[in-house]
Design an enzyme around this catalytic site. Structure first.
Site, mmCIF file in Angstrom:
data_model
loop_
_atom_site.group_PDB
_atom_site.id
_atom_site.type_symbol
_atom_site.label_atom_id
_atom_site.label_comp_id
_atom_site.label_asym_id
_atom_site.label_seq_id
_atom_site.Cartn_x
_atom_site.Cartn_y
_atom_site.Cartn_z
ATOM 1 N N LYS A 191 0.878 -1.188 0.000
ATOM 2 C CA LYS A 191 0.000 0.000 0.000
ATOM 3 C C LYS A 191 0.907 1.227 0.000
ATOM 4 C CE LYS A 191 -1.853 2.884 2.315
ATOM 5 N NZ LYS A 191 -1.662 4.294 1.852
ATOM 6 N N GLU A 267 9.429 1.258 10.962
ATOM 7 C CA GLU A 267 10.539 2.195 10.717
ATOM 8 C C GLU A 267 9.924 3.582 10.786
ATOM 9 O OE1 GLU A 267 13.634 1.295 10.425
ATOM 10 O OE2 GLU A 267 13.323 -0.855 10.191
ATOM 11 N N CYS A 302 13.643 10.954 7.176
ATOM 12 C CA CYS A 302 13.493 10.517 8.561
ATOM 13 C C CYS A 302 14.778 10.746 9.337
ATOM 14 C CB CYS A 302 13.119 9.047 8.594
ATOM 15 S SG CYS A 302 14.213 8.038 7.592
ATOM 16 N N GLU A 401 9.418 16.106 15.254
ATOM 17 C CA GLU A 401 9.897 15.934 13.878
ATOM 18 C C GLU A 401 9.123 16.895 12.982
ATOM 19 O OE1 GLU A 401 8.766 12.352 11.715
ATOM 20 O OE2 GLU A 401 10.818 12.193 10.983
HETATM 21 P P1 NAD Z 1 2.258 8.416 7.704
HETATM 22 O O1 NAD Z 1 2.453 7.623 8.936
HETATM 23 O O2 NAD Z 1 1.255 9.473 7.674
HETATM 24 O O3 NAD Z 1 1.919 7.438 6.473
HETATM 25 C C1 NAD Z 1 2.723 6.357 6.116
HETATM 26 C C2 NAD Z 1 1.875 5.304 5.437
HETATM 27 O O4 NAD Z 1 0.919 4.822 6.372
HETATM 28 C C3 NAD Z 1 1.077 5.815 4.237
HETATM 29 O O5 NAD Z 1 1.009 4.816 3.248
HETATM 30 C C4 NAD Z 1 -0.296 6.060 4.832
HETATM 31 O O6 NAD Z 1 -1.345 5.982 3.896
HETATM 32 C C5 NAD Z 1 -0.382 4.947 5.836
HETATM 33 N N1 NAD Z 1 -1.312 5.225 6.935
HETATM 34 C C6 NAD Z 1 -1.606 6.440 7.485
HETATM 35 N N2 NAD Z 1 -2.529 6.290 8.452
HETATM 36 C C7 NAD Z 1 -2.811 4.962 8.523
HETATM 37 C C8 NAD Z 1 -3.694 4.189 9.318
HETATM 38 N N3 NAD Z 1 -4.488 4.748 10.243
HETATM 39 N N4 NAD Z 1 -3.718 2.850 9.126
HETATM 40 C C9 NAD Z 1 -2.929 2.274 8.209
HETATM 41 N N5 NAD Z 1 -2.102 2.953 7.400
HETATM 42 C C10 NAD Z 1 -2.029 4.294 7.566
HETATM 43 O O7 NAD Z 1 3.704 8.967 7.334
HETATM 44 P P2 NAD Z 1 4.123 9.882 6.085
HETATM 45 O O8 NAD Z 1 3.706 11.289 6.346
HETATM 46 O O9 NAD Z 1 3.690 9.225 4.826
HETATM 47 O O10 NAD Z 1 5.720 9.746 6.130
HETATM 48 C C11 NAD Z 1 6.526 10.550 6.912
HETATM 49 C C12 NAD Z 1 7.002 9.781 8.135
HETATM 50 O O11 NAD Z 1 7.715 8.614 7.729
HETATM 51 C C13 NAD Z 1 7.986 10.592 8.954
HETATM 52 O O12 NAD Z 1 7.665 10.479 10.319
HETATM 53 C C14 NAD Z 1 9.317 9.930 8.657
HETATM 54 O O13 NAD Z 1 10.296 10.090 9.646
HETATM 55 C C15 NAD Z 1 8.929 8.503 8.476
HETATM 56 N N6 NAD Z 1 9.950 7.767 7.737
HETATM 57 C C16 NAD Z 1 10.734 6.851 8.410
HETATM 58 C C17 NAD Z 1 11.739 6.151 7.749
HETATM 59 C C18 NAD Z 1 12.605 5.126 8.448
HETATM 60 O O14 NAD Z 1 13.223 4.300 7.786
HETATM 61 N N7 NAD Z 1 12.677 5.144 9.778
HETATM 62 C C19 NAD Z 1 11.950 6.381 6.385
HETATM 63 C C20 NAD Z 1 11.130 7.315 5.727
HETATM 64 C C21 NAD Z 1 10.135 7.988 6.415
#
Ligand code: NAD
Length: 500
Positions: A191, A267, A302, A401
């Protein structure tokens, strides 16, 4: 895509087709309810196309296809050497489609085309090829038991793996999960983020072309609270490989608890400390590295070093260099190959980042570079590279963040204070220590609670090393052979050996 040789990126973008339908069981499909949502580009607001709005029924169809593919052994039953060949071909297909894949990510989430090509597509191909190459070189174990028996410790694929990824590195985040999950024989339902769905869908088509059997990799686009939640709650999904915010990561654990206790690997976010001591050998290099790493990918990384902790004796000099460097990262047209900073992913993210800049100003930090929205005439979402000095570690901009181009600089007096400040964070993804003294560098690196610590550098990276966080930055590790642990179950098989 039509022949593109000699065309500018702007012309290629105008000619690019966008297919937002799901890919289930080897076929492109509209959402079962027929619903779509419009995806606009953050570059200038242009409409890219409709995207299938996957919901529970679509996720269930994808999980059924994945389970069926797993159960009949069309992929899991192949020899590792055969899976290797497919993954290598997959990587070659990614490289052959590099321009199109890079363009899809640039248009979808706003990153500069030059980095989409040189970083995102390149790392994606390398990741897929690396796990392919590794998988026929990984041996199982025999335990040192008594002679009356043989105890074999083998790894088996989990089964159906749900992969949920964010939008900041859409291709790489998907590849870090797909590489080890597919190499070990699992079937996957991916997804992608609703903010960057197109490259994942194209990636799955390339996998099919490379010979991955239908049903082994399925992609269901849609919103987090709909398709994402349905996948994470599904009773027939064995594991979730999640990358995203800590807020959503918490939900992943709840979904597992409410459903089948599926394995959850998170992650998550970071607020990485960049610690500069007064015995730093080259303050210019430290400051330039800080600016480069902070503003890369619009600060939407991140592991961005968003919290610089600097000894008071060298702080003025570092602030001066970083503030002078910042304008060289000013946002430009992401489709111009010379642009180094692009657009933030959408208006919501822009508002969030501007809100943090306001908080920095109102809490008394000193803005020494940037601080404003820019390029509004484009209709896109751009923010100047921004630097705050005189930040207190308790301020909002030092604790949360931001996920945008905003750097917070905190001053310290002693080594003990630096370590305490660095570790005073709910996150623990990455950190960096700058010192000319080997013992201090080692001592501080050991004391820092972070999954990766750099010494006198920040950006060194390779698929051979694990990546992931301590504390609320997550659990498990992406990349390296350690990632194979996430997508396999360990089985012990005892065999009785009778005496002659
Ligand atoms: P997000 O958590 O909003 O979304 C990530 C994914 O989860 C998306 O596909 C989204 O549709 C899905 N999602 C959102 N709400 C959900 C729910 N209630 N149930 C199931 N799925 C859901 O994050 P984002 O804004 O897309 O990404 C940014 C974040 O990702 C930042 O916090 C960043 O630090 C983190 N990140 C971490 C790493 C790592 O390797 N540690 C790498 C890249 C990004």
């Amino acid at each position: 895509m039509a022949a593109t040789a000699g065309m500018s990126w702007a012309d290629r973008a105008a000619a690019q087709a966008f297919d937002g339908r799901a890919l289930i069981d080897g076929e492109r499909r509209a959402a079962l309810a027929g619903e779509t949502f419009d995806k606009h580009s953050p570059i200038d607001g242009r409409l890219l196309g409709p995207v299938a709005r996957g919901r529970e029924a679509d996720v269930s169809a994808a999980v059924r296809a994945a389970r069926h593919a797993f159960a009949d052994g069309r992929w899991a039953g192949q020899a590792p050497a055969a899976r290797k060949k497919v993954l290598q071909r997959f990587a070659e297909k990614v490289l052959a489609a590099r321009d199109e894949l890079a363009l899809l990510d640039t248009l979808d989430m706003g990153k500069p085309i030059q980095y989409a090509l040189s970083v995102d597509v390149a790392a994606t191909a390398r990741t897929l090829a690396w796990y392919g190459e590794a998988i026929d070189k990984v041996y199982d174990e025999i335990a040192p038991t008594a002679a009356s028996s043989l105890a074999m410790i083998t790894r088996e694929p989990m089964g159906v793996v749900g992969v949920i990824v964010p939008w900041n590195y859409p291709l790489i985040m998907a590849a870090w999960k797909l590489g080890p999950a597919l190499a070990t024989g699992n079937s996957v339902v991916l997804k992608p983020s609703e903010k960057s769905p197109f490259s994942a869908l194209r990636l799955a088509e390339l996998a099919l072309e490379a010979g991955l059997p239908p049903g082994v990799l399925n992609v269901v686009p849609g919103f987090g609270h709909e398709a994402g939640e349905a996948l994470a709650l599904h009773m027939d999904v064995d594991a979730i490989g999640f990358t995203g915010s800590t807020r959503t990561g918490r939900r992943m654990l709840e979904y597992a608890g409410r459903s089948n206790l599926k394995r959850v690997y998170n992650e998550l976010g970071g607020k990485s400390a960049f610690v500069v001591f007064d015995d730093v050998e080259d303050i210019d290099r430290a400051a330039r590295t800080l600016a480069g790493s902070m503003f890369f990918n619009q600060g939407e990384s991140c592991n961005a070093p968003s919290r610089a902790l600097v000894h008071e004796r060298v702080a003025d000099r570092l602030v001066e260099i970083v503030a002078a460097e910042a304008p060289s990262y000013a946002p430009g047209d992401p489709l111009d190959p010379s642009t180094v900073m692009g657009a933030l992913v959408d208006e919501t993210q822009l508002r969030t980042v501007m809100g943090y800049i306001e908080a920095g100003n109102s809490e008394g930090a000193r803005c020494v570079a940037g601080g404003r929205r820019t390029r509004t005439e484009t209709g896109g979402f751009y923010v100047e590279p921004t630097v705050f000095d005189q930040v207190d570690n308790g301020m909002k901009i030092a604790r949360e963040e931001i996920f945008g181009p905003v750097l917070a600089i905190v001053r310290f007096k002693t080594e003990a204070e630096a370590i305490a400040l660095a570790n005073n964070s709910s996150y623990g993804l990455q950190a960096s220590v700058w010192s000319g003294h080997l013992s201090r560098a080692h001592r501080v690196a050991r004391a820092l609670r972070a999954g990766t610590v750099h010494v006198n550098q920040y950006d060194e990276d390779d698929i051979t090393v694990p990546f992931g966080g301590y504390k609320q930055s997550g659990n498990g590790r992406d990349k390296s052979l350690h990632a194979l642990d996430k997508y396999t179950e360990l089985k012990t098989t005892w065999l009785r050996i009778d005496p002659a």
